[in-house]
Design an enzyme around this catalytic site. Structure first.
Site, short mmCIF file in Angstrom:
data_model
loop_
_atom_site.label_atom_id
_atom_site.label_comp_id
_atom_site.label_asym_id
_atom_site.label_seq_id
_atom_site.Cartn_x
_atom_site.Cartn_y
_atom_site.Cartn_z
N GLU A 170 3.37 -9.81 14.27
CA GLU A 170 2.57 -10.27 15.41
C GLU A 170 2.12 -11.72 15.23
O GLU A 170 1.78 -12.39 16.18
CB GLU A 170 1.37 -9.35 15.65
N ARG A 202 0.80 -1.22 0.00
CA ARG A 202 0.00 0.00 0.00
C ARG A 202 0.84 1.28 0.00
O ARG A 202 0.35 2.33 -0.37
CB ARG A 202 -1.02 -0.03 1.13
#
Length: 192
Positions: free
Chosen positions: A116, A79
């Site tokens: 994560e 992005r």
């Protein structure tokens, strides 16, 4: 300055959906390191040409006011590729890609980092920037900061100077900017 405030200051255009950037209300929160995380959604901004132009105006104004010389904008896969080239064109400078491992031709530098939910690797072409060149790294979102940290490490390996890390949305609860330590950081929208 918040996105809507900027928009009003530039011709009075209003973007009622701006408060919803970064929030996907129909998706359950994900858990990252034990903390709830919002899902990122910049789709409304990309669908609205006036909003996208305003976003690039804001980022251009910020960078011109902050840095007298920038050599490159570096965008994170994927992005960061949406805002980086437009911003680089406005500034009259080049754009370089920082991609997921295995996507770039030629010799590359790579760095591994923790996510994560696992591990990942980013890479940049070895000749993308020269030592001492001044770079701003852009992406849509800063959450835990691992990807942005890895991008900074790549620039350090190429001996470029990272002037700033710049994002549209920052999820402050996840404290990702703390991973960047002494590197200047700018976010347009912040969510707790």
């Amino acid at each position: 300055m918040r996105f809507q405030e900027f928009a009003r200051a530039h011709g009075g255009t209003r973007f009622p959906w701006a408060s919803e950037l970064g929030r996907e209300p129909d998706r359950p929160p994900e858990v990252a390191n034990g903390s709830p995380s919002l899902c990122s959604d910049i789709s409304p901004l990309l669908k609205d040409p006036a909003a996208f132009r305003t976003l690039i105006d804001l980022l251009e104004d910020h960078l011109r006011a902050s840095f007298p010389q920038i050599d490159f904008i570096a965008g994170l896969d994927s992005r960061g590729f949406l805002i980086g080239p437009s911003l680089a064109q406005r500034l009259g400078i080049g754009f370089v890609l920082i991609r997921k491992k295995g996507k770039l031709p030629g010799p590359t530098e790579s760095v591994s980092y923790a996510l994560e939910y696992g591990k990942a690797e980013l890479e940049i072409q070895s000749d993308a920037v020269e030592p001492g060149q001044k770079v701003v790294i852009v992406d849509d979102l800063l959450a835990t900061g691992g990807t942005m940290w890895a991008a900074c490490e790549l620039m350090k390996r190429l001996r470029a100077e990272v002037l700033e890390c710049l994002v549209i949305i920052e999820l402050k609860l996840l404290k990702g900017s703390e991973k960047l330590r002494s590197i200047p950081f700018y976010s347009l929208l912040q969510y707790d």
